[in-house]
Design an enzyme around this catalytic site. Structure first.
Site, PDB file in Angstrom:
ATOM      1  N   HIS A 198       0.821  -1.211   0.000  1.00  0.00           N
ATOM      2  CA  HIS A 198       0.000   0.000   0.000  1.00  0.00           C
ATOM      3  C   HIS A 198       0.856   1.264   0.000  1.00  0.00           C
ATOM      4  O   HIS A 198       0.399   2.312  -0.462  1.00  0.00           O
ATOM      5  CB  HIS A 198      -0.910   0.018   1.225  1.00  0.00           C
ATOM      6  N   GLU A 246      -5.166 -13.841   3.749  1.00  0.00           N
ATOM      7  CA  GLU A 246      -6.091 -12.711   3.831  1.00  0.00           C
ATOM      8  C   GLU A 246      -7.422 -12.975   3.116  1.00  0.00           C
ATOM      9  O   GLU A 246      -8.236 -12.059   2.978  1.00  0.00           O
ATOM     10  CB  GLU A 246      -5.433 -11.466   3.223  1.00  0.00           C
TER      11      GLU A 246
END
Length: 277
Positions: free
Chosen positions: A48, A153
């Site tokens: 990110h 995830e």
């Protein structure tokens, strides 16, 4: 034992270790600050975060110089990125959104030298401190000390968890609770029974495979729950999160009448004491 060896020993022996994440701040001295605060490793978030290669290299170099391992969370499992950050001297890699055995094997292939993998060889670089030992010796050392961790995830990752954890060369299975909860249909509910059961599965399967397990979160309650279940690798909060917490607390203190420091008599009302000299 240098910091890379000590870090790899803790991960491979499933010892508790606590780090944090760099999400935006690229000033190299932030590594020294976090080391001075007591963190044992740092994850530079390139999934990110918008760090460029020169910033990553500077952060890794500072970690090497001040004895705190720097792990890079890679944006994707690609040969180019893996090769570059490992040659910078990263202590390890964290791959997000790993959903299959094949993806885990690809990470090992790019990150480990032969015979475990097919990492490209260029040793007159930072990862050897520009002074490499004999090549065959170094390749073995690097394979032993380079830590590879994958993040679970998604529901697909959970489904393939046993096969992912069994991949040779993978050292840690790390839960990403926010994305995992969202993929399970309970976004934001990171203390739900459903998510805790998934975290227990990750912990159990990692231990069964002789691997470390851990979590990345700013939720201290969730960390305590995971620790009680047997997880041992914890990435707590981020530099931005801690900066915001500290800033909010500073403003709260500033605005609180109860916390105001009493002014000496004579200063109240803007009357300053005369210079007595």
């Amino acid at each position: 034992m240098d910091h890379a060896n000590a870090f790899s020993e803790k991960i491979k022996n499933r010892k508790k270790i606590t780090g944090t994440m760099l999400s935006e701040i690229s000033i190299p001295n932030v590594v020294r600050i976090l080391k001075a605060a007591g963190f044992e490793f740092i994850i530079v978030d390139c999934e990110h975060g918008y760090f460029d290669y020169s910033q990553i290299a500077a952060l890794i170099a500072m970690g090497t110089g001040f004895d705190i391992p720097v792990v890079v969370r890679i944006p994707a499992i690609t040969r180019e990125f893996v090769t570059k950050v490992l040659d910078m001297g990263a202590a390890g890699l964290l791959a997000p959104m790993v959903n299959s055995e094949e993806e885990a094997k690809a990470l090992v292939s790019f990150a480990k030298y032969m015979p475990m993998g097919k990492r490209g060889i260029s040793t007159q670089r930072a990862h050897t401190n520009y002074n490499p030992p004999p090549l065959k010796e170094y390749m073995g050392m690097a394979n032993d000390n380079t830590i590879l961790m994958v993040q679970i995830e998604t529901r697909q990752g959970l489904k393939n968890l046993e096969k992912i954890a069994a991949v040779e060369g993978i050292d840690g299975i790390i839960a990403g609770p926010n994305d995992l909860a969202a993929d399970m249909g309970i976004p934001g509910d990171t203390e739900s029974e459903k998510l805790i059961e998934a975290l227990e599965r990750i912990t159990f399967q990692a231990e069964k495979s002789g691997k470390s397990s851990g979590i990345i979160t700013s939720n201290l309650c969730l960390i305590r729950i995971c620790e009680s279940k047997g997880m041992n690798v914890f990435s707590y909060n981020s530099e931005v999160g801690m900066l915001m917490e500290g800033a909010r607390e500073a403003i709260r203190k500033y605005q609180s009448q109860a916390d105001r420091i009493a002014m000496p008599e004579g200063i109240r009302g803007g009357i300053l004491p005369k210079d007595s000299t």
